[in-house]
Scaffold this active site. Structure first.
Site, PDB file in Angstrom:
ATOM      1  N   GLN A  89       0.806  -1.210   0.000  1.00 19.02           N
ATOM      2  CA  GLN A  89       0.000   0.000   0.000  1.00 19.02           C
ATOM      3  C   GLN A  89       0.847   1.273   0.000  1.00 19.02           C
ATOM      4  O   GLN A  89       0.315   2.380  -0.012  1.00 19.02           O
ATOM      5  CB  GLN A  89      -0.923  -0.005   1.226  1.00 19.02           C
ATOM      6  CG  GLN A  89      -1.928  -1.145   1.218  1.00 19.02           C
ATOM      7  CD  GLN A  89      -2.670  -1.277   2.547  1.00 19.02           C
ATOM      8  OE1 GLN A  89      -2.528  -0.448   3.438  1.00 19.02           O
ATOM      9  NE2 GLN A  89      -3.447  -2.339   2.679  1.00 19.02           N
ATOM     10  N   HIS A 153      -0.720  -0.177   5.553  1.00 18.74           N
ATOM     11  CA  HIS A 153      -1.122   0.866   6.496  1.00 18.74           C
ATOM     12  C   HIS A 153      -0.121   2.008   6.639  1.00 18.74           C
ATOM     13  O   HIS A 153       0.397   2.282   7.702  1.00 18.74           O
ATOM     14  CB  HIS A 153      -1.450   0.244   7.859  1.00 18.74           C
ATOM     15  CG  HIS A 153      -2.493  -0.815   7.805  1.00 18.74           C
ATOM     16  ND1 HIS A 153      -2.848  -1.566   8.895  1.00 18.74           N
ATOM     17  CD2 HIS A 153      -3.266  -1.263   6.780  1.00 18.74           C
ATOM     18  CE1 HIS A 153      -3.792  -2.431   8.561  1.00 18.74           C
ATOM     19  NE2 HIS A 153      -4.062  -2.262   7.270  1.00 18.74           N
ATOM     20  N   GLU A 247     -14.443   3.603   9.814  1.00 16.41           N
ATOM     21  CA  GLU A 247     -14.975   4.663  10.675  1.00 16.41           C
ATOM     22  C   GLU A 247     -14.872   6.042  10.040  1.00 16.41           C
ATOM     23  O   GLU A 247     -13.990   6.309   9.221  1.00 16.41           O
ATOM     24  CB  GLU A 247     -14.198   4.716  11.996  1.00 16.41           C
ATOM     25  CG  GLU A 247     -14.306   3.475  12.843  1.00 16.41           C
ATOM     26  CD  GLU A 247     -13.525   3.584  14.145  1.00 16.41           C
ATOM     27  OE1 GLU A 247     -13.639   2.659  14.975  1.00 16.41           O
ATOM     28  OE2 GLU A 247     -12.801   4.592  14.348  1.00 16.41           O
ATOM     29  N   TYR A 257      -8.736   7.097  19.797  1.00 11.11           N
ATOM     30  CA  TYR A 257      -9.823   6.562  18.983  1.00 11.11           C
ATOM     31  C   TYR A 257      -9.942   5.039  19.066  1.00 11.11           C
ATOM     32  O   TYR A 257     -10.730   4.439  18.345  1.00 11.11           O
ATOM     33  CB  TYR A 257      -9.712   7.092  17.549  1.00 11.11           C
ATOM     34  CG  TYR A 257     -10.044   8.568  17.534  1.00 11.11           C
ATOM     35  CD1 TYR A 257     -11.331   9.009  17.298  1.00 11.11           C
ATOM     36  CD2 TYR A 257      -9.087   9.515  17.874  1.00 11.11           C
ATOM     37  CE1 TYR A 257     -11.657  10.349  17.357  1.00 11.11           C
ATOM     38  CE2 TYR A 257      -9.397  10.862  17.947  1.00 11.11           C
ATOM     39  CZ  TYR A 257     -10.691  11.274  17.689  1.00 11.11           C
ATOM     40  OH  TYR A 257     -11.024  12.612  17.777  1.00 11.11           O
ATOM     41  N   TYR A 268      -9.828 -10.639   9.672  1.00  7.96           N
ATOM     42  CA  TYR A 268     -10.165 -11.121   8.331  1.00  7.96           C
ATOM     43  C   TYR A 268     -10.498 -12.608   8.339  1.00  7.96           C
ATOM     44  O   TYR A 268     -11.252 -13.098   7.494  1.00  7.96           O
ATOM     45  CB  TYR A 268      -9.016 -10.825   7.361  1.00  7.96           C
ATOM     46  CG  TYR A 268      -8.800  -9.357   7.125  1.00  7.96           C
ATOM     47  CD1 TYR A 268      -9.755  -8.587   6.464  1.00  7.96           C
ATOM     48  CD2 TYR A 268      -7.648  -8.720   7.572  1.00  7.96           C
ATOM     49  CE1 TYR A 268      -9.563  -7.234   6.256  1.00  7.96           C
ATOM     50  CE2 TYR A 268      -7.447  -7.367   7.370  1.00  7.96           C
ATOM     51  CZ  TYR A 268      -8.405  -6.629   6.713  1.00  7.96           C
ATOM     52  OH  TYR A 268      -8.216  -5.280   6.514  1.00  7.96           O
TER      53      TYR A 268
END
Length: 373
Positions: A89, A153, A247, A257, A268
């Site tokens: 990513q 991430h 979210e 959070y 998963y």
């Protein structure tokens, strides 16, 4: 864990979301679209971010490691970009202009950087200027550490608030049990800096020993949407959950959070992460998705171009390949609507200076949503 227990847990999570801010958790598709999607910039692979220059042209980041200047149908590659760590990513990510760009010429990049003593990469923030189709005066404002060869991430969006502070997001880099809840470590955080990289003295953890003082909020998973509310000036984010639990959050100074201590998602594999969806001292999202839509990109509609859309929030879906429009009553989601259904993985969405909505779709390019008269 046997299959019946896994099913029961997932059913409970699904049931809990049906009682959330969107009671039926349903997304509708309008029968008559108020726009025609026109392919404005073609032949892009993963257009991760884009920004409009004052002359109406665009700067577009390709995740693989290119910045494209698009003007009057012509693409020009910008040279002298930083070294990119392109893995999973990670790659060349977001791009944004300084609020006073016409005065100072600063543009800002987020990207996966290999700089550091360890193998792999981590998210970095750079500012630079544009001259003769090349980046000049490059300055790295922040480089997260330590590097890792994990490919997930990185975050990472960039936004400025009304006071000119620079906010950016960094994902937890696949280290969910280490990074998000630890303010002495990078990852799983929203950060705040002055536009030149200095740490504001009123950041929440500047006086805490060992803390990463640029941190503004923590307990995040992988925020890939970051936007300023047009009326309140608050910074909102969207972030990927695992299987369920994506979210939308309103970012507060020093707030936690919750990831991974509380979540509306599961692993998963179907196994639980935690049995807690809320806890004292941890913020609740204003909205969450089960199942996950894999949100990326985020924009408030402030123009009157599209009937009934003003003050809506737009969010891209990577997993289900559509653009979601959410109507809001304050921070309560009252309606979800599916746009560009099946068009492709929506990576970024922006309102242009002309008031029109532009949507970056992987493998295709950037669409302009032209209103129907």
């Amino acid at each position: 864990m046997n299959k019946s227990v896994i099913f029961l847990y997932f059913f409970v999570v699904m049931l809990s979301t049906s009682c959330a801010q969107n009671p039926e958790n349903k997304v509708s598709t309008p029968q008559n679209s108020p726009f025609t999607a026109m392919l404005f910039v073609d032949e892009l692979q993963i257009p991760w971010g884009f920004a409009f220059l004052p002359d109406g042209s665009m700067l577009i980041t390709e995740k693989s490691g290119e910045i494209i200047h698009f003007y009057e149908g012509k693409k020009t590659i910008i040279t002298n970009i930083p070294e990119i760590y392109a893995r999973g990513q990670g790659g060349l990510l977001d791009i944004a202009l300084h609020p006073k760009y016409e005065e100072n010429g600063w543009l800002y990049l987020s990207y996966a950087s290999p700089d550091g003593n360890e193998k792999g990469g981590h998210t970095a923030i750079m500012r630079a200027k544009l001259k003769d189709n090349a980046l000049v005066d490059k300055q790295v404002l922040y480089k997260a550490s330590p590097n890792t060869t994990k490919g997930q991430h990185f975050g990472s969006r960039i936004v400025f608030d009304n006071d000119g502070y620079l906010y950016f997001s960094i994902g937890e880099r696949g280290e969910r049990d280490i990074n998000p809840q630890d303010i002495t470590r990078d990852g799983g955080k929203i950060y705040r800096l002055y536009d030149d990289g200095r740490v504001p003295k009123d950041n929440p953890f500047v006086n805490q020993s060992g803390a990463k003082t640029a941190i503004y909020s923590y307990g995040h998973r992988n925020p890939q949407g970051l936007v300023k509310h047009p009326d309140t000036g608050e910074i909102w984010d969207n972030e990927h959950g695992p299987r369920g639990g994506d979210e939308i959050n309103v970012i507060k100074k020093g707030a936690n959070y919750g990831w991974p201590v509380i979540t509306y998602g599961i692993n998963y594999s179907g196994t639980p992460i935690t049995d807690k969806t809320e806890m004292a001292g941890m913020e609740q999202p204003i909205h969450y998705w089960v199942p996950s839509i894999a949100p990326s990109g985020m924009e408030f509609v402030t123009s009157d171009v599209y009937p009934g859309w003003k003050n809506s929030l737009l969010v891209g879906s990577l997993a289900f390949q559509y653009l979601e429009r959410l109507e809001l009553d304050g921070t309560k989601v009252t309606l979800r609507e599916k746009l560009l259904d099946g068009e492709g993985r929506v990576r970024c969405v922006k309102q242009g200076p002309d008031g029109l909505i532009y949507v970056a779709v992987e493998g295709k390019g950037i669409y302009k949503l032209v209103p129907k008269n």
